[in-house]
Design a protein around this motif. Sequence first.
Motif, PDB file in Angstrom:
ATOM      1  N   ILE A  65       0.893  -0.959   0.007  1.00 15.52           N
ATOM      2  CA  ILE A  65      -0.046  -0.141   0.018  1.00 15.52           C
ATOM      3  C   ILE A  65       0.870   1.272   0.063  1.00 15.52           C
ATOM      4  O   ILE A  65       1.847   1.396   0.804  1.00 15.52           O
ATOM      5  N   ARG A  66       0.444   2.227  -0.856  1.00 16.38           N
ATOM      6  CA  ARG A  66       1.278   3.477  -0.994  1.00 16.38           C
ATOM      7  C   ARG A  66      -0.039   4.647  -0.903  1.00 16.38           C
ATOM      8  O   ARG A  66      -0.968   4.166  -1.528  1.00 16.38           O
ATOM      9  N   TYR A  67       0.417   5.620  -0.183  1.00 13.16           N
ATOM     10  CA  TYR A  67      -0.682   6.805  -0.280  1.00 13.16           C
ATOM     11  C   TYR A  67       0.220   8.070  -0.586  1.00 13.16           C
ATOM     12  O   TYR A  67       1.478   8.150  -0.253  1.00 13.16           O
ATOM     13  N   GLY A  77     -11.887  15.328   2.917  1.00 25.92           N
ATOM     14  CA  GLY A  77     -10.297  15.130   2.686  1.00 25.92           C
ATOM     15  C   GLY A  77     -10.521  14.205   1.359  1.00 25.92           C
ATOM     16  O   GLY A  77     -11.293  13.632   0.875  1.00 25.92           O
ATOM     17  N   SER A  78      -9.012  14.123   0.970  1.00 25.14           N
ATOM     18  CA  SER A  78      -8.778  13.187  -0.068  1.00 25.14           C
ATOM     19  C   SER A  78      -7.422  12.771  -0.095  1.00 25.14           C
ATOM     20  O   SER A  78      -6.810  13.277   0.340  1.00 25.14           O
ATOM     21  N   CYS A  79      -7.332  11.640  -0.681  1.00 28.01           N
ATOM     22  CA  CYS A  79      -5.912  11.202  -1.110  1.00 28.01           C
ATOM     23  C   CYS A  79      -6.141  10.385  -2.350  1.00 28.01           C
ATOM     24  O   CYS A  79      -7.133   9.954  -2.908  1.00 28.01           O
ATOM     25  N   ASN A  80      -4.506  10.046  -2.877  1.00 28.41           N
ATOM     26  CA  ASN A  80      -4.748   8.933  -3.745  1.00 28.41           C
ATOM     27  C   ASN A  80      -3.940   7.801  -3.033  1.00 28.41           C
ATOM     28  O   ASN A  80      -2.872   7.817  -2.158  1.00 28.41           O
ATOM     29  N   TRP A  81      -4.151   6.631  -3.383  1.00 31.97           N
ATOM     30  CA  TRP A  81      -3.480   5.614  -2.898  1.00 31.97           C
ATOM     31  C   TRP A  81      -3.446   4.353  -3.879  1.00 31.97           C
ATOM     32  O   TRP A  81      -4.067   4.215  -4.892  1.00 31.97           O
ATOM     33  N   GLU A  82      -2.657   3.391  -3.593  1.00 34.57           N
ATOM     34  CA  GLU A  82      -2.239   2.452  -4.667  1.00 34.57           C
ATOM     35  C   GLU A  82      -2.359   1.168  -3.665  1.00 34.57           C
ATOM     36  O   GLU A  82      -1.534   1.072  -2.710  1.00 34.57           O
ATOM     37  N   ALA A  83      -2.822   0.069  -4.321  1.00 33.74           N
ATOM     38  CA  ALA A  83      -2.595  -1.240  -3.881  1.00 33.74           C
ATOM     39  C   ALA A  83      -2.230  -2.314  -4.784  1.00 33.74           C
ATOM     40  O   ALA A  83      -2.721  -2.332  -5.902  1.00 33.74           O
ATOM     41  N   ASP A  84      -1.127  -2.678  -4.615  1.00 35.55           N
ATOM     42  CA  ASP A  84      -0.527  -3.917  -5.256  1.00 35.55           C
ATOM     43  C   ASP A  84      -0.672  -5.059  -4.672  1.00 35.55           C
ATOM     44  O   ASP A  84      -0.175  -5.425  -3.707  1.00 35.55           O
ATOM     45  N   TYR A  85      -1.376  -6.177  -5.108  1.00 34.94           N
ATOM     46  CA  TYR A  85      -1.743  -7.468  -4.604  1.00 34.94           C
ATOM     47  C   TYR A  85      -2.027  -8.490  -5.710  1.00 34.94           C
ATOM     48  O   TYR A  85      -2.366  -8.438  -6.875  1.00 34.94           O
ATOM     49  N   HIS A  86      -2.000  -9.984  -5.255  1.00 39.01           N
ATOM     50  CA  HIS A  86      -2.592 -10.714  -6.167  1.00 39.01           C
ATOM     51  C   HIS A  86      -3.951 -11.285  -5.635  1.00 39.01           C
ATOM     52  O   HIS A  86      -4.246 -11.494  -4.594  1.00 39.01           O
ATOM     53  N   PHE A  87      -4.683 -11.090  -6.579  1.00 36.49           N
ATOM     54  CA  PHE A  87      -6.179 -11.288  -6.761  1.00 36.49           C
ATOM     55  C   PHE A  87      -6.114 -12.757  -6.413  1.00 36.49           C
ATOM     56  O   PHE A  87      -6.055 -13.686  -7.165  1.00 36.49           O
ATOM     57  N   SER A  88      -7.126 -12.855  -5.248  1.00 32.83           N
ATOM     58  CA  SER A  88      -7.199 -14.438  -4.657  1.00 32.83           C
ATOM     59  C   SER A  88      -8.077 -15.500  -5.511  1.00 32.83           C
ATOM     60  O   SER A  88      -7.397 -16.475  -5.817  1.00 32.83           O
ATOM     61  N   LYS A  89      -8.921 -14.932  -6.602  1.00 35.33           N
ATOM     62  CA  LYS A  89      -9.679 -15.876  -7.004  1.00 35.33           C
ATOM     63  C   LYS A  89      -8.654 -16.485  -8.469  1.00 35.33           C
ATOM     64  O   LYS A  89      -9.065 -17.417  -9.190  1.00 35.33           O
ATOM     65  N   LEU A  93      -1.850 -10.577 -10.795  1.00 36.33           N
ATOM     66  CA  LEU A  93      -1.477  -9.255  -9.966  1.00 36.33           C
ATOM     67  C   LEU A  93      -2.047  -8.153 -10.321  1.00 36.33           C
ATOM     68  O   LEU A  93      -2.386  -7.736 -11.578  1.00 36.33           O
ATOM     69  N   VAL A  94      -2.548  -7.362  -9.217  1.00 40.52           N
ATOM     70  CA  VAL A  94      -3.290  -6.303  -9.544  1.00 40.52           C
ATOM     71  C   VAL A  94      -2.746  -5.109  -8.954  1.00 40.52           C
ATOM     72  O   VAL A  94      -2.121  -5.083  -7.927  1.00 40.52           O
ATOM     73  N   LYS A  95      -2.530  -3.891  -9.699  1.00 41.18           N
ATOM     74  CA  LYS A  95      -1.825  -2.729  -9.372  1.00 41.18           C
ATOM     75  C   LYS A  95      -3.061  -1.758  -9.455  1.00 41.18           C
ATOM     76  O   LYS A  95      -3.280  -0.894 -10.594  1.00 41.18           O
ATOM     77  N   ASN A  96      -3.723  -1.476  -8.445  1.00 40.47           N
ATOM     78  CA  ASN A  96      -4.790  -0.758  -8.423  1.00 40.47           C
ATOM     79  C   ASN A  96      -4.503   0.785  -7.945  1.00 40.47           C
ATOM     80  O   ASN A  96      -3.872   0.878  -6.780  1.00 40.47           O
ATOM     81  N   ARG A  97      -4.991   1.781  -8.623  1.00 39.43           N
ATOM     82  CA  ARG A  97      -4.711   3.093  -8.326  1.00 39.43           C
ATOM     83  C   ARG A  97      -6.236   3.647  -7.827  1.00 39.43           C
ATOM     84  O   ARG A  97      -7.161   3.789  -8.751  1.00 39.43           O
ATOM     85  N   ILE A  98      -6.217   4.228  -6.521  1.00 41.05           N
ATOM     86  CA  ILE A  98      -7.399   4.582  -6.418  1.00 41.05           C
ATOM     87  C   ILE A  98      -7.512   6.018  -5.644  1.00 41.05           C
ATOM     88  O   ILE A  98      -6.653   6.510  -5.298  1.00 41.05           O
ATOM     89  N   LYS A  99      -8.578   6.671  -5.793  1.00 41.17           N
ATOM     90  CA  LYS A  99      -8.925   8.102  -5.518  1.00 41.17           C
ATOM     91  C   LYS A  99      -9.951   8.013  -4.282  1.00 41.17           C
ATOM     92  O   LYS A  99     -10.816   7.626  -4.284  1.00 41.17           O
ATOM     93  N   ALA A 100      -9.296   8.615  -3.059  1.00 42.21           N
ATOM     94  CA  ALA A 100     -10.301   8.242  -1.843  1.00 42.21           C
ATOM     95  C   ALA A 100     -10.797   9.799  -1.613  1.00 42.21           C
ATOM     96  O   ALA A 100     -10.007  10.715  -1.549  1.00 42.21           O
ATOM     97  N   ASN A 101     -11.955   9.682  -1.002  1.00 44.66           N
ATOM     98  CA  ASN A 101     -12.781  10.903  -0.679  1.00 44.66           C
ATOM     99  C   ASN A 101     -13.390  10.710   0.629  1.00 44.66           C
ATOM    100  O   ASN A 101     -13.923   9.713   1.106  1.00 44.66           O
ATOM    101  N   PHE A 102     -13.001  11.626   1.662  1.00 44.68           N
ATOM    102  CA  PHE A 102     -13.761  11.449   2.814  1.00 44.68           C
ATOM    103  C   PHE A 102     -14.511  12.829   3.353  1.00 44.68           C
ATOM    104  O   PHE A 102     -14.479  13.937   2.974  1.00 44.68           O
ATOM    105  N   LYS A 103     -15.458  12.520   4.233  1.00 42.71           N
ATOM    106  CA  LYS A 103     -16.196  13.463   5.129  1.00 42.71           C
ATOM    107  C   LYS A 103     -15.744  13.074   6.521  1.00 42.71           C
ATOM    108  O   LYS A 103     -15.485  12.010   6.854  1.00 42.71           O
ATOM    109  N   PHE A 104     -15.908  14.126   7.223  1.00 42.01           N
ATOM    110  CA  PHE A 104     -15.582  13.884   8.886  1.00 42.01           C
ATOM    111  C   PHE A 104     -16.471  14.365   9.871  1.00 42.01           C
ATOM    112  O   PHE A 104     -17.310  15.271   9.458  1.00 42.01           O
TER     113      PHE A 104
END
Length: 158
Positions: A65-67, A77-89, A93-104
């Motif tokens: 995981i990287r952010y 709030g917001s951030c970008n994060w990345e997840a590299d993992y092997h899909f169980s099914k 290899l998945v290298k997913n790039r995600i945009k996260a948005n938050f409310k507090f």
Amino acid sequence: MSQESNIQLITKFYEAFQNRDAETMASCYHEDITFEDPVFGELKEQHASNMWRMLLKQGDSELKIRYSNVNASDSVGSCNWEADYHFSKTGRLVKNRIKANFKFKDGLIIDHRDSFSMWKWAQMALGPVGLLLGFTPIIKNKVRAQALKALSQFESQF
């Protein structure tokens, strides 16, 4: 809460994710949390925290995981994060790039929305089937049904 406190909260969440610490991640969520992403759809309250518990307990032990670009005001709030993992099914290899948005609310995350391309994810996770059909509701609905079934099975262990 202040802009700085919310930046620290997002940072705490992703540092816990990097350390595979689902309990600390859950502690960043308000009890009335709403989480949403393209795979699970909308999860409320304990189901959101349980999703992270399940993913970290049963997921790829080599998850990386990287952010970056953590931003926040006193309410969102917001951030970008990345997840590299092997899909169980499939083991792919998945290298997913995600945009996260938050409310507090009350110093915690009350709303967490992750967005990413389901088609790109399906191409990596499912291979040729994902390339050909990953943009269709058929694949999205099948992936979501499997994800929610796995979450329900995980939660039944409590």
